[in-house]
Design a protein around this motif. Structure first.
Motif, PDB file in Angstrom:
ATOM      1  N   GLU A   1     -24.494  95.061 -86.086  1.00  0.00           N
ATOM      2  CA  GLU A   1     -23.140  95.214 -85.540  1.00  0.00           C
ATOM      3  C   GLU A   1     -22.969  96.399 -84.597  1.00  0.00           C
ATOM      4  N   LYS A   2     -23.861  97.385 -84.668  1.00  0.00           N
ATOM      5  CA  LYS A   2     -23.686  98.582 -83.845  1.00  0.00           C
ATOM      6  C   LYS A   2     -25.042  99.059 -83.338  1.00  0.00           C
ATOM      7  N   PRO A   3     -25.078  99.655 -82.136  1.00  0.00           N
ATOM      8  CA  PRO A   3     -26.348 100.181 -81.616  1.00  0.00           C
ATOM      9  C   PRO A   3     -26.991 101.223 -82.531  1.00  0.00           C
ATOM     10  N   SER A   4     -26.197 102.048 -83.194  1.00  0.00           N
ATOM     11  CA  SER A   4     -26.770 103.073 -84.085  1.00  0.00           C
ATOM     12  C   SER A   4     -27.476 102.422 -85.278  1.00  0.00           C
ATOM     13  N   VAL A   5     -26.956 101.310 -85.761  1.00  0.00           N
ATOM     14  CA  VAL A   5     -27.589 100.589 -86.875  1.00  0.00           C
ATOM     15  C   VAL A   5     -28.884  99.937 -86.397  1.00  0.00           C
ATOM     16  N   ALA A   6     -28.888  99.422 -85.183  1.00  0.00           N
ATOM     17  CA  ALA A   6     -30.111  98.826 -84.625  1.00  0.00           C
ATOM     18  C   ALA A   6     -31.224  99.869 -84.586  1.00  0.00           C
ATOM     19  N   LYS A   7     -30.891 101.054 -84.105  1.00  0.00           N
ATOM     20  CA  LYS A   7     -31.881 102.130 -84.001  1.00  0.00           C
ATOM     21  C   LYS A   7     -32.410 102.518 -85.383  1.00  0.00           C
ATOM     22  N   MET A   8     -31.515 102.619 -86.359  1.00  0.00           N
ATOM     23  CA  MET A   8     -31.922 102.982 -87.719  1.00  0.00           C
ATOM     24  C   MET A   8     -32.799 101.887 -88.340  1.00  0.00           C
ATOM     25  N   LEU A   9     -32.425 100.629 -88.162  1.00  0.00           N
ATOM     26  CA  LEU A   9     -33.216  99.516 -88.702  1.00  0.00           C
ATOM     27  C   LEU A   9     -34.616  99.512 -88.114  1.00  0.00           C
ATOM     28  N   VAL A  10     -34.717  99.740 -86.827  1.00  0.00           N
ATOM     29  CA  VAL A  10     -36.024  99.770 -86.167  1.00  0.00           C
ATOM     30  C   VAL A  10     -36.878 100.909 -86.726  1.00  0.00           C
ATOM     31  N   ARG A  11     -36.270 102.078 -86.915  1.00  0.00           N
ATOM     32  CA  ARG A  11     -37.018 103.215 -87.485  1.00  0.00           C
ATOM     33  C   ARG A  11     -37.552 102.877 -88.874  1.00  0.00           C
ATOM     34  N   ILE A  12     -36.739 102.206 -89.684  1.00  0.00           N
ATOM     35  CA  ILE A  12     -37.137 101.874 -91.051  1.00  0.00           C
ATOM     36  C   ILE A  12     -38.236 100.816 -91.067  1.00  0.00           C
ATOM     37  N   LEU A  13     -38.078  99.760 -90.284  1.00  0.00           N
ATOM     38  CA  LEU A  13     -39.027  98.644 -90.343  1.00  0.00           C
ATOM     39  C   LEU A  13     -40.322  98.884 -89.570  1.00  0.00           C
ATOM     40  N   SER A  14     -40.242  99.608 -88.470  1.00  0.00           N
ATOM     41  CA  SER A  14     -41.416  99.696 -87.607  1.00  0.00           C
ATOM     42  C   SER A  14     -42.371 100.823 -87.971  1.00  0.00           C
ATOM     43  N   ASN A  15     -41.885 101.866 -88.645  1.00  0.00           N
ATOM     44  CA  ASN A  15     -42.722 103.037 -88.955  1.00  0.00           C
ATOM     45  C   ASN A  15     -43.358 103.641 -87.712  1.00  0.00           C
ATOM     46  N   GLN A  16     -42.746 103.432 -86.576  1.00  0.00           N
ATOM     47  CA  GLN A  16     -43.264 103.988 -85.338  1.00  0.00           C
ATOM     48  C   GLN A  16     -42.118 104.176 -84.354  1.00  0.00           C
ATOM     49  N   TYR A  17     -42.402 104.895 -83.289  1.00  0.00           N
ATOM     50  CA  TYR A  17     -41.392 105.047 -82.254  1.00  0.00           C
ATOM     51  C   TYR A  17     -41.367 103.774 -81.418  1.00  0.00           C
ATOM     52  N   VAL A  18     -40.211 103.168 -81.297  1.00  0.00           N
ATOM     53  CA  VAL A  18     -40.049 101.965 -80.484  1.00  0.00           C
ATOM     54  C   VAL A  18     -38.973 102.261 -79.459  1.00  0.00           C
ATOM     55  N   LYS A  19     -39.306 102.086 -78.211  1.00  0.00           N
ATOM     56  CA  LYS A  19     -38.367 102.386 -77.137  1.00  0.00           C
ATOM     57  C   LYS A  19     -37.416 101.215 -76.926  1.00  0.00           C
ATOM     58  N   GLU A  20     -36.145 101.545 -76.732  1.00  0.00           N
ATOM     59  CA  GLU A  20     -35.150 100.520 -76.423  1.00  0.00           C
ATOM     60  C   GLU A  20     -35.404 100.031 -75.000  1.00  0.00           C
TER      61      GLU A  20
ATOM     62  N   SER B   1     -32.424  96.074 -76.417  1.00  0.00           N
ATOM     63  CA  SER B   1     -33.157  95.545 -77.571  1.00  0.00           C
ATOM     64  C   SER B   1     -34.377  96.405 -77.870  1.00  0.00           C
ATOM     65  N   TYR B   2     -34.847  96.269 -79.092  1.00  0.00           N
ATOM     66  CA  TYR B   2     -36.098  96.886 -79.526  1.00  0.00           C
ATOM     67  C   TYR B   2     -37.012  95.744 -79.949  1.00  0.00           C
ATOM     68  N   THR B   3     -38.295  95.840 -79.606  1.00  0.00           N
ATOM     69  CA  THR B   3     -39.261  94.806 -79.990  1.00  0.00           C
ATOM     70  C   THR B   3     -40.478  95.485 -80.609  1.00  0.00           C
ATOM     71  N   PHE B   4     -40.927  94.942 -81.745  1.00  0.00           N
ATOM     72  CA  PHE B   4     -42.115  95.487 -82.405  1.00  0.00           C
ATOM     73  C   PHE B   4     -42.723  94.407 -83.295  1.00  0.00           C
ATOM     74  N   ASP B   5     -43.998  94.580 -83.610  1.00  0.00           N
ATOM     75  CA  ASP B   5     -44.696  93.658 -84.511  1.00  0.00           C
ATOM     76  C   ASP B   5     -44.412  94.061 -85.950  1.00  0.00           C
ATOM     77  N   TYR B   6     -44.376  93.055 -86.819  1.00  0.00           N
ATOM     78  CA  TYR B   6     -44.033  93.313 -88.214  1.00  0.00           C
ATOM     79  C   TYR B   6     -44.790  92.333 -89.095  1.00  0.00           C
ATOM     80  N   GLN B   7     -45.231  92.795 -90.230  1.00  0.00           N
ATOM     81  CA  GLN B   7     -45.954  91.981 -91.206  1.00  0.00           C
ATOM     82  C   GLN B   7     -45.166  91.966 -92.507  1.00  0.00           C
ATOM     83  N   ILE B   8     -44.952  90.793 -93.072  1.00  0.00           N
ATOM     84  CA  ILE B   8     -44.235  90.685 -94.345  1.00  0.00           C
ATOM     85  C   ILE B   8     -45.244  90.383 -95.441  1.00  0.00           C
TER      86      ILE B   8
END
Length: 161
Positions: free
Chosen positions: A15-34, A38-45
């Motif tokens: 819902e908000k850009p700040s939440v997008a940034k926080m979610l990316v930090r949590i899921l990606s474990n790396q710096y991802v540039k907007e 949008s942010y794009t990164f690889d993820y393994q479940i």
């Protein structure tokens, strides 16, 4: 000989850009540039159901409602009539602001090629309504999406691992 692993492209909408940034930090474990909102990164479940599946996560945000609602009758607002009357009222839902039009255009672009749509919007009436608008916009472009709705009240890394 190395085999290429197909990645499933997933659009995550918050819902908000700040939440997008926080979610990316949590899921990606790396710096991802907007890039282009949008942010794009690889993820393994590794949860058993999709264990070992490679995902390309795209995280983007909206900023409130995508469309404005205008009553097309003698009803002027939700409070100007009995609630039961609202079921029969004609309503026009159109993006009126340039930011709404821009967000809709962005969603239409990023959902192309996605197999899944994850709705990570606030768990309240407004969040549900915005989620419905996001689904409608995305399905206009990509009707074969697997859609999932997350329910959460806050983001913390310890809940993701």
């Amino acid at each position: 000989m190395a085999t290429s692993v197909e990645r499933i492209k997933v659009l995550n909408v918050v819902e908000k850009p700040s939440v997008a940034k926080m979610l990316v930090r949590i899921l990606s474990n790396q710096y991802v540039k907007e890039l282009n909102q949008s942010y794009t990164f690889d993820y393994q479940i590794d949860d058993g159901t999709d264990a070992g599946t490679a995902f390309q996560m795209v995280v983007t945000s909206v900023k409130g409602y995508l469309k404005e609602m205008t009553f097309l009758s003698n009803v002027r607002s939700f409070k100007s009539c009995e609630p039961i009357e609202l079921f029969d009222v004609n309503v026009d839902k159109t993006p009126k602001l340039e930011s709404q039009k821009s967000t809709i255009g962005h969603l239409r672009r990023v959902v192309e090629g996605c197999k899944r749509l994850y709705l990570l919007l606030d768990c309240d009436l407004e969040g549900e309504s915005i989620a419905k608008e996001v689904v409608e916009v995305c399905q206009e472009v990509n009707s074969d999406l697997l859609i999932r709705r997350a329910r959460f009240s806050s983001l913390h890394k310890e809940y993701v691992d």
